[in-house]
Design an enzyme around this catalytic site. Sequence first.
Site, PDB file in Angstrom:
ATOM      1  N   HIS C  81       0.843  -1.195   0.000  1.00 38.22           N
ATOM      2  CA  HIS C  81       0.000   0.000   0.000  1.00 38.22           C
ATOM      3  C   HIS C  81       0.886   1.257   0.000  1.00 38.22           C
ATOM      4  CE1 HIS C  81      -2.844   3.088   1.182  1.00 38.22           C
ATOM      5  NE2 HIS C  81      -2.158   3.301   2.294  1.00 38.22           N
ATOM      6  N   ASP C 110       8.247  20.627 -27.233  1.00 33.10           N
ATOM      7  CA  ASP C 110       8.334  19.341 -26.556  1.00 33.10           C
ATOM      8  C   ASP C 110       9.364  19.492 -25.454  1.00 33.10           C
ATOM      9  OD1 ASP C 110       8.242  16.604 -25.835  1.00 33.10           O
ATOM     10  OD2 ASP C 110       7.777  16.047 -27.889  1.00 33.10           O
ATOM     11  N   TRP C 145       7.377   0.209   3.660  1.00 36.96           N
ATOM     12  CA  TRP C 145       7.860   0.951   2.493  1.00 36.96           C
ATOM     13  C   TRP C 145       9.260   1.504   2.757  1.00 36.96           C
ATOM     14  CZ3 TRP C 145       9.204   5.996   0.954  1.00 36.96           C
ATOM     15  CH2 TRP C 145       9.132   6.974   1.946  1.00 36.96           C
ATOM     16  N   SER C 181      13.967   5.527 -13.666  1.00 38.38           N
ATOM     17  CA  SER C 181      12.901   6.234 -14.370  1.00 38.38           C
ATOM     18  C   SER C 181      12.771   7.666 -13.863  1.00 38.38           C
ATOM     19  CB  SER C 181      11.593   5.470 -14.183  1.00 38.38           C
ATOM     20  OG  SER C 181      10.491   6.322 -14.345  1.00 38.38           O
ATOM     21  N   SER C 182      12.738   7.829 -12.540  1.00 44.27           N
ATOM     22  CA  SER C 182      12.562   9.172 -11.988  1.00 44.27           C
ATOM     23  C   SER C 182      13.749  10.062 -12.309  1.00 44.27           C
ATOM     24  CB  SER C 182      12.405   9.111 -10.472  1.00 44.27           C
ATOM     25  OG  SER C 182      11.265   8.385 -10.155  1.00 44.27           O
ATOM     26  N   HIS C 274      13.400  11.773   3.213  1.00 51.94           N
ATOM     27  CA  HIS C 274      12.791  13.051   3.518  1.00 51.94           C
ATOM     28  C   HIS C 274      12.625  13.935   2.287  1.00 51.94           C
ATOM     29  CE1 HIS C 274      10.819  15.968   5.889  1.00 51.94           C
ATOM     30  NE2 HIS C 274      11.406  16.819   5.081  1.00 51.94           N
ATOM     31  N   GLU C 276      12.109  12.918  -0.476  1.00 46.58           N
ATOM     32  CA  GLU C 276      11.017  12.259  -1.174  1.00 46.58           C
ATOM     33  C   GLU C 276       9.657  12.816  -0.750  1.00 46.58           C
ATOM     34  OE1 GLU C 276      10.724  10.125  -3.615  1.00 46.58           O
ATOM     35  OE2 GLU C 276       8.621   9.552  -3.361  1.00 46.58           O
ATOM     36  N   TYR C 278       8.998  15.746   0.070  1.00 41.26           N
ATOM     37  CA  TYR C 278       8.813  17.020  -0.633  1.00 41.26           C
ATOM     38  C   TYR C 278       8.596  16.805  -2.119  1.00 41.26           C
ATOM     39  CZ  TYR C 278       9.739  19.180   3.718  1.00 41.26           C
ATOM     40  OH  TYR C 278       9.638  19.536   5.021  1.00 41.26           O
ATOM     41  N   SER C 289      -1.005  26.661  -6.448  1.00 41.16           N
ATOM     42  CA  SER C 289      -0.602  28.049  -6.702  1.00 41.16           C
ATOM     43  C   SER C 289      -1.032  28.524  -8.086  1.00 41.16           C
ATOM     44  CB  SER C 289       0.914  28.203  -6.582  1.00 41.16           C
ATOM     45  OG  SER C 289       1.357  27.735  -5.348  1.00 41.16           O
ATOM     46  N   HIS C 323      15.156  13.404  11.678  1.00 34.22           N
ATOM     47  CA  HIS C 323      13.932  13.410  12.489  1.00 34.22           C
ATOM     48  C   HIS C 323      13.151  12.106  12.352  1.00 34.22           C
ATOM     49  CE1 HIS C 323      11.798  15.709   8.986  1.00 34.22           C
ATOM     50  NE2 HIS C 323      11.684  14.419   8.811  1.00 34.22           N
ATOM     51  N   HIS C 324      13.498  11.284  11.377  1.00 31.22           N
ATOM     52  CA  HIS C 324      12.875   9.961  11.300  1.00 31.22           C
ATOM     53  C   HIS C 324      13.589   8.965  12.204  1.00 31.22           C
ATOM     54  CE1 HIS C 324      10.282  11.011   7.893  1.00 31.22           C
ATOM     55  NE2 HIS C 324      11.290  11.784   7.529  1.00 31.22           N
ATOM     56  N   THR C 349       7.167  26.785   4.692  1.00 32.13           N
ATOM     57  CA  THR C 349       5.891  26.119   4.425  1.00 32.13           C
ATOM     58  C   THR C 349       4.737  27.011   4.875  1.00 32.13           C
ATOM     59  OG1 THR C 349       7.091  24.108   4.978  1.00 32.13           O
ATOM     60  CG2 THR C 349       4.734  23.906   4.607  1.00 32.13           C
ATOM     61  N   LYS C 352       3.973  29.760   2.505  1.00 32.55           N
ATOM     62  CA  LYS C 352       3.144  29.395   1.359  1.00 32.55           C
ATOM     63  C   LYS C 352       1.660  29.430   1.724  1.00 32.55           C
ATOM     64  CE  LYS C 352       4.781  26.999  -1.940  1.00 32.55           C
ATOM     65  NZ  LYS C 352       5.665  27.925  -2.634  1.00 32.55           N
ATOM     66  N   ARG C 471       1.261   1.490  14.936  1.00 37.36           N
ATOM     67  CA  ARG C 471       1.149   1.403  13.488  1.00 37.36           C
ATOM     68  C   ARG C 471       1.725   0.062  13.027  1.00 37.36           C
ATOM     69  NH1 ARG C 471       5.434   5.337  10.303  1.00 37.36           N
ATOM     70  NH2 ARG C 471       5.009   4.458   8.270  1.00 37.36           N
TER      71      ARG C 471
HETATM   72  C1  HEM Z   1      -8.416   5.596   0.927  1.00 34.95           C
HETATM   73  C2  HEM Z   1      -7.297   6.067   1.206  1.00 34.95           C
HETATM   74  C3  HEM Z   1      -6.309   5.507   2.227  1.00 34.95           C
HETATM   75  C4  HEM Z   1      -6.537   4.750   3.337  1.00 34.95           C
HETATM   76  C5  HEM Z   1      -7.871   4.268   3.899  1.00 34.95           C
HETATM   77  C6  HEM Z   1      -5.247   4.474   3.926  1.00 34.95           C
HETATM   78  C7  HEM Z   1      -5.064   3.715   5.083  1.00 34.95           C
HETATM   79  C8  HEM Z   1      -3.822   3.430   5.636  1.00 34.95           C
HETATM   80  C9  HEM Z   1      -3.602   2.764   6.871  1.00 34.95           C
HETATM   81  C10 HEM Z   1      -4.690   2.288   7.808  1.00 34.95           C
HETATM   82  C11 HEM Z   1      -2.265   2.637   7.055  1.00 34.95           C
HETATM   83  C12 HEM Z   1      -1.544   2.034   8.255  1.00 34.95           C
HETATM   84  C13 HEM Z   1      -1.246   0.600   8.117  1.00 34.95           C
HETATM   85  C14 HEM Z   1      -0.589   0.104   9.380  1.00 34.95           C
HETATM   86  O1  HEM Z   1       0.198   0.833   9.973  1.00 34.95           O
HETATM   87  O2  HEM Z   1      -0.867  -1.025   9.768  1.00 34.95           O
HETATM   88  C15 HEM Z   1      -1.623   3.243   5.949  1.00 34.95           C
HETATM   89  C16 HEM Z   1      -0.259   3.320   5.788  1.00 34.95           C
HETATM   90  C17 HEM Z   1       0.356   4.096   4.816  1.00 34.95           C
HETATM   91  N1  HEM Z   1      -0.268   4.829   3.832  1.00 34.95           N
HETATM   92 FE1  HEM Z   1      -2.279   4.926   3.488  1.00 34.95          FE
HETATM   93  N2  HEM Z   1      -4.283   5.057   3.183  1.00 34.95           N
HETATM   94  C18 HEM Z   1      -4.892   5.716   2.129  1.00 34.95           C
HETATM   95  C19 HEM Z   1      -4.273   6.474   1.138  1.00 34.95           C
HETATM   96  C20 HEM Z   1      -2.907   6.709   1.083  1.00 34.95           C
HETATM   97  C21 HEM Z   1      -2.276   7.582   0.158  1.00 34.95           C
HETATM   98  C22 HEM Z   1      -2.967   8.390  -0.921  1.00 34.95           C
HETATM   99  C23 HEM Z   1      -0.936   7.545   0.430  1.00 34.95           C
HETATM  100  C24 HEM Z   1       0.249   8.249  -0.222  1.00 34.95           C
HETATM  101  C25 HEM Z   1       0.267   9.062  -1.120  1.00 34.95           C
HETATM  102  C26 HEM Z   1      -0.739   6.636   1.517  1.00 34.95           C
HETATM  103  C27 HEM Z   1       0.501   6.335   2.055  1.00 34.95           C
HETATM  104  C28 HEM Z   1       0.704   5.475   3.110  1.00 34.95           C
HETATM  105  C29 HEM Z   1       2.009   5.117   3.628  1.00 34.95           C
HETATM  106  C30 HEM Z   1       3.362   5.612   3.113  1.00 34.95           C
HETATM  107  C31 HEM Z   1       1.796   4.241   4.686  1.00 34.95           C
HETATM  108  C32 HEM Z   1       2.855   3.587   5.559  1.00 34.95           C
HETATM  109  C33 HEM Z   1       3.077   2.188   5.120  1.00 34.95           C
HETATM  110  C34 HEM Z   1       4.138   1.553   5.951  1.00 34.95           C
HETATM  111  O3  HEM Z   1       4.072   1.650   7.201  1.00 34.95           O
HETATM  112  O4  HEM Z   1       5.038   0.950   5.354  1.00 34.95           O
HETATM  113  N3  HEM Z   1      -1.957   6.147   1.907  1.00 34.95           N
HETATM  114  N4  HEM Z   1      -2.590   3.720   5.071  1.00 34.95           N
HETATM  115 CU    CU Z   2      11.016  13.701   7.102  1.00 28.47          CU
END
Ligand code: HEM
Ligand code: CU
Lengths: 256, 113, 695
Positions: C81, C110, C145, C181-182, C274, C276, C278, C289, C323-324, C349, C352, C471
């Site tokens: 996820h 282009d 992740w 790619s990035s 970090h 990332e 941003y 903006s 800070h992480h 921030t 802005k 978490r």
């Molecule tokens: C419907 C939308 C979303 C829901 C319901 C949702 C729900 C969750 C939940 C419940 C967790 C925690 C899982 C855990 O700790 O056990 C999580 C982790 C996370 N989510 Fe989401 N999320 C959503 C959208 C997004 C979006 C749009 C992003 C990023 C752009 C995102 C990025 C992340 C990241 C980076 C984690 C941490 C994963 C990790 O601990 O490795 N999520 N999400």
């Molecule tokens: Cu950070």
Amino acid sequence: MATTALEVQRAGGGTTHGDSGHGGSSHPPTSTGIDSKKLLMWWFLGSECVLFGSLIATFMIYRNRAQDLSVNLQGIEGSGLAVSSGPFPNQVLDQLYTAVSAGVLLFSSFTMVLAVASVGRGNIKAFRVWTLATAMLGAIFLAGQYFEYTEFFHEGLSIQQNIFGASFFTLTGVHGMHVFVGVIWLTMLSIVSFRGGISKKDHTNVEVAGLYWHFIDIVWIVLFTLVYLLPYRDGAESAEEHTEGAMRLVQSLPFF
Amino acid sequence: MSATHVDSQAEDAAANHPGDRVYFTMLGMLAGLTVIEVIIFYLTDSLVLRVGLLAALLLVKFVAQIGWFTHLRYDDRRITLVFGGCLFIALSVMFATVAMMAVDGFFLLNEYQ
Amino acid sequence: MATFAQPQTLVRPASSSSSESGLWSWLTTIDHKRIGILYGVSAIVFLFIGGLEAMLIRLQLARPENDLLSLDTYNSVFTMHGTTMIFLAVMPASTAWFNYLVPLQIGARDVAFPRLNALSFWLLLAGALILNLSFLAGAAPNAGWYGYAPLTEVLVGQTDTFNTGRNIEFWALGLQVLGISSLAASFNMIVTIFNLRAPGMTLMRMPIFTWATLITSILMVLAFPAITVALVLLQLDRFLGTHFYIPSQYVNGELTLTGGDPLLWQHLFWIFGHPEVYILILPAFGIVSEIIPVFSRKPLFGYAVMVYALAAIAFLGFGVWVHHMFTTGLGPTPTAIFAATTMLIAIPTGVKIFNWVGTMWGGQIRFSTPMLFAVGLVSQFTIGGISGVMHSSAPVDTQQNDSYFVVAHFHYVLFGGSIFALIAAVYFWFPKITGKMLDERLGKIHFWWTFLSFNAAFFPMHFLGLEGMPRRYASYGDGSGWWFWNVVVSIGSFALAASFVLLVYNIAKTLRSKERAPEDPWDAATLEWTTPSPPPVYNYKVIPTITNRDQFWADKYGTGQDHEEEADLEVRIGGMKIGSVDTEDENPEDQAATRRQNAQSGDSQSLGNIEEDEHIHMPNPSFYPLVVAIGLFLVAFGMIYSYPRLEIERLSLPVLSLFGLVVMLVGIAGWSLEPASDPEPDHDESVPLGTSSHA
Ligand code: HEM
Ligand SMILES: [Cu+2]
């Protein structure tokens, strides 16, 4: 219709510096006056600074660690753990040998610069000579690295043996891979030139290859000092040489 | 018309770049400095002297290479800004990491004797 | 001639490819607008996959001691996820807008390297494929992740310790390909923005979204190499038995204390990680903006300060990664330093946020859907920003670390920030891309639905976190008292997911309708709105000349009024003027005429236009980028499925990777042998700036 276009472009030509910045190139002018490929290469090299920076930092963090462990934690009885053992850097590194390699790479930077200058003057024959020379010198450097690695293997230093080996082979190996890519690139350029594909207007293409090559050489200048010349601590050759005690290591942690 | 135009451009470029003589001098200097580095390595045992001298020589060699061989010195100033900026960020981040991670702070400032 | 500042100029009558729409034309396209669309569609697909994974998480946590997912599956689901949302949804969505908009906004035909651009996209797809194929192999990445060592490690010769499956290979190699790619995409964007600006477009006249693109790309260029190295070292640990990230490893068959340090991974990862975050949020800032001024009918308040704030955020972003790692025991000095730098970053921030408010202040605000989502960002991101400042205090962070409070925080910035802005962008630029307006009424319902369900899904997570819910846990106890808010969160999450169905329905409905949108439906300020919708392949028949920051407004309304207004709002810090605008008017009537002409160039009814088009030289389509990407995919895949192998003396190489390497080399060779310059280059180089050889 076309005339309107002309006038509009002329009216707004103010921001461009014209195309004087890239001698003899056939590329259309750019907003900065810097050739696009060249700008790309410089940003790439900027990015490479972080790549080599990360590898060098890893190396600097670990460069004495195997030795320190062998001195301080030798024979932690009953733990079931063995402790890092040699060969350590002071036993394997050969500074004279590597100085020659460094000289070879340095010389290749010189031939590269002459290759670029030759294209700029339109002297394609000289360009071929200098480019091939550069590629050859790069290949010699790689051969040198191959023999160095083989020698280390024979002495027992592999990439798994201890953390010095791991960080040494990784750092110099990634650099070697960059040299390899450079050698291929230069060889391709000379092949193209033998088939008549290089002329004065390819100056920028050659210059960009040159930038890459010089950067690789610069990285080696840094590595030569950090990997080969800066002093290392000695590791323990035998169990008698240690006994500083593990606490020494802990106390020396920064910021405590 | 096209030929003359290109020619004048190439001449401009040539005037902007150092001649072969300069490259030759640089090569001699860099080679000389490398020899000195190796001599320092074999001659001095003093940690401070060794590290100090080697660091200074490294800096000189670095600047010489990047300034002359990649002709940053003769090129658009904005390119120096690009490369210098990237280098600055890379160096600061990596110095900080080494300072935090190396067990003996700055990797060789204390020696086990 | 008309090829101003276009690098690769192959002759191709512009009309030939705009009409093509077969599969082959998409596989070989190098048109930045088509590549932008490809990026966008992929991002939406992966947003749905990532969303599906989120739904699984929320189903599992909807009641205590649930066993819907096994513990291992849960690990994989939250890892995928996070990874999917960050690398395959938000980043590609931002890149989609970079690609589509930047050349249009700077008045170019282009990007600087069109084939490299295509390669970036195909590599994105390759990396995404590698990551998601892991599900089929039953070995989805499972270490989060952030992939902390030693969760990702193996011990040589041991089959039951740490992470011995292929899970981490899929993750590491997938990310490695995505990194390439990035990087390729960002080099391209940087050079494009520096070098292909239309005459008169100085840096300080660039649209703010273009600035955001530039700064984000620079961040990527400097951040990605760190994770590249981190992943290489990880793979060496796993493949060759080195020990960069584990303190002990089997060496010559003996368990040996080697001195490797898991913290090294954390440093290298967060040096990338970090910046990332941003990379994920700055494009969103750029989008907002652009939108807020248009719907407030006022120029962006403090344009220059907005630019400096972007740059300051990016620069400081490289100095806060620790800070992480506040809870890893680095000692008081690093902790204090990095707490301070983190707090510092709140200043630009905050600037802005205030400037957006300043832009709206006193404006004639229209709350169309794009504006609703943009204002949504301003409010929701602020909530996430404030909880972020809370984390910057190390003692507070020690309490919140690894709790649901953090999950709430980063969803407020990533969803309430990035995703809100990206949706706003869809509503805003959809008429430019397709020539059709999304349904406003559905859009407004969509916004309120998203806004409410988003808060229902994520606000209670703050409470859960403060109550101690950790978490990344697959379950919680019956007696924990957490079930109530978890139920609320899960219901909110399902509602939030459903809101996307509304967006997709709106898009599908609109695409099928015949009603055409006007060229400039929002009365916008930037150049892309001067082109027909959708813009022709070559974007501008005549490269426009720029005299003003809000060029299109200046054309429509003259320069005086709007800019006096901005001058009134000039920003001073410490008596120093920062927000100065210098907009001398060079030749307004002429410029406006050019742009009118561009706006008509879409319909080729007049014979004159067709003749014109043939003189615009655009680069040829090419399938070599696709070949190179397939090659790299095989190389990476061969390293995951590393049998059969080819043994040469000491070396043992996976055959599939070698084959991939060959494919890649063939691709590169074909790429470089394709004529890279105009067949008649001589006539090009003799042309002084601004003269036409066709005249
Ligand atoms: C419907 C939308 C979303 C829901 C319901 C949702 C729900 C969750 C939940 C419940 C967790 C925690 C899982 C855990 O700790 O056990 C999580 C982790 C996370 N989510 Fe989401 N999320 C959503 C959208 C997004 C979006 C749009 C992003 C990023 C752009 C995102 C990025 C992340 C990241 C980076 C984690 C941490 C994963 C990790 O601990 O490795 N999520 N999400
Ligand atoms: Cu950070």
